[in-house]
Write a protein that holds these residues in place. Structure first.
Motif, mmCIF file in Angstrom:
data_model
loop_
_atom_site.group_PDB
_atom_site.id
_atom_site.type_symbol
_atom_site.label_atom_id
_atom_site.label_comp_id
_atom_site.label_asym_id
_atom_site.label_seq_id
_atom_site.Cartn_x
_atom_site.Cartn_y
_atom_site.Cartn_z
ATOM 1 N N GLN A 48 43.983 52.766 32.054
ATOM 2 C CA GLN A 48 45.309 52.160 32.107
ATOM 3 C C GLN A 48 45.287 50.869 32.917
ATOM 4 N N ALA A 49 44.496 50.831 33.973
ATOM 5 C CA ALA A 49 44.367 49.602 34.752
ATOM 6 C C ALA A 49 43.706 48.516 33.917
ATOM 7 N N ALA A 50 42.732 48.894 33.100
ATOM 8 C CA ALA A 50 42.045 47.918 32.255
ATOM 9 C C ALA A 50 42.998 47.295 31.239
ATOM 10 N N LYS A 51 43.929 48.086 30.724
ATOM 11 C CA LYS A 51 44.926 47.537 29.802
ATOM 12 C C LYS A 51 45.762 46.466 30.487
ATOM 13 N N LEU A 52 46.148 46.721 31.731
ATOM 14 C CA LEU A 52 46.915 45.728 32.483
ATOM 15 C C LEU A 52 46.093 44.473 32.753
ATOM 16 N N VAL A 53 44.824 44.663 33.084
ATOM 17 C CA VAL A 53 43.947 43.528 33.361
ATOM 18 C C VAL A 53 43.784 42.667 32.113
ATOM 19 N N ALA A 84 39.137 39.453 36.347
ATOM 20 C CA ALA A 84 39.059 40.797 35.769
ATOM 21 C C ALA A 84 38.183 41.709 36.623
ATOM 22 N N VAL A 85 37.086 41.187 37.129
ATOM 23 C CA VAL A 85 36.209 41.992 37.986
ATOM 24 C C VAL A 85 36.912 42.358 39.288
ATOM 25 N N VAL A 86 37.588 41.405 39.900
ATOM 26 C CA VAL A 86 38.298 41.668 41.158
ATOM 27 C C VAL A 86 39.423 42.686 40.930
ATOM 28 N N ALA A 87 40.152 42.554 39.837
ATOM 29 C CA ALA A 87 41.232 43.495 39.536
ATOM 30 C C ALA A 87 40.683 44.893 39.289
#
Length: 108
Positions: A36-41, A82-85
């Motif tokens: 779910q975090a990846a979708k936001l990123v 994206a990596v930091v997020a």
């Protein structure tokens, strides 16, 4: 990103506790939260790149000896963000795996 994911995990504590109680592994909980975090990123990176491309006309007058469509910038900056997020999302995702189902179910 940390705050958004942490808030989402806090809102879903009961669900995560029940999932763990019925046999979900730490790996599946981690994958659920990070997915779910990846979708936001991805949504944030796509929107950011689109706005940056649209803003190149405005910024063109302010840049000297630099192309407004610098490919290195349009590739490296989204990757770094994206990596930091994703790294920021790891802490709340790891906390989600440590949810004690007994405490969660008793809280209701």
């Amino acid at each position: 990103m940390y705050g958004i994911v942490a808030y989402g995990v806090a809102q879903r504590t009961r669900e995560l506790g029940i999932r763990i109680a019925v046999g979900a592994t730490e790996r599946s909980i981690l994958a659920l939260v990070l997915g779910q975090a990846a979708k936001l990123v991805v949504a944030g990176v796509v929107c950011g790149v689109l706005v940056a491309v649209a803003a190149t006309k405005v910024l063109q007058a302010m840049l000297f000896e630099t192309s407004t469509m610098d490919s290195a910038t349009f590739v490296l900056v989204p990757i770094v963000l994206a990596v930091v997020a994703t790294i920021a999302s790891l802490v709340p995702a790891y906390r989600a795996t440590r949810t004690d189902p007994l405490i969660v179910i008793r809280a209701e």
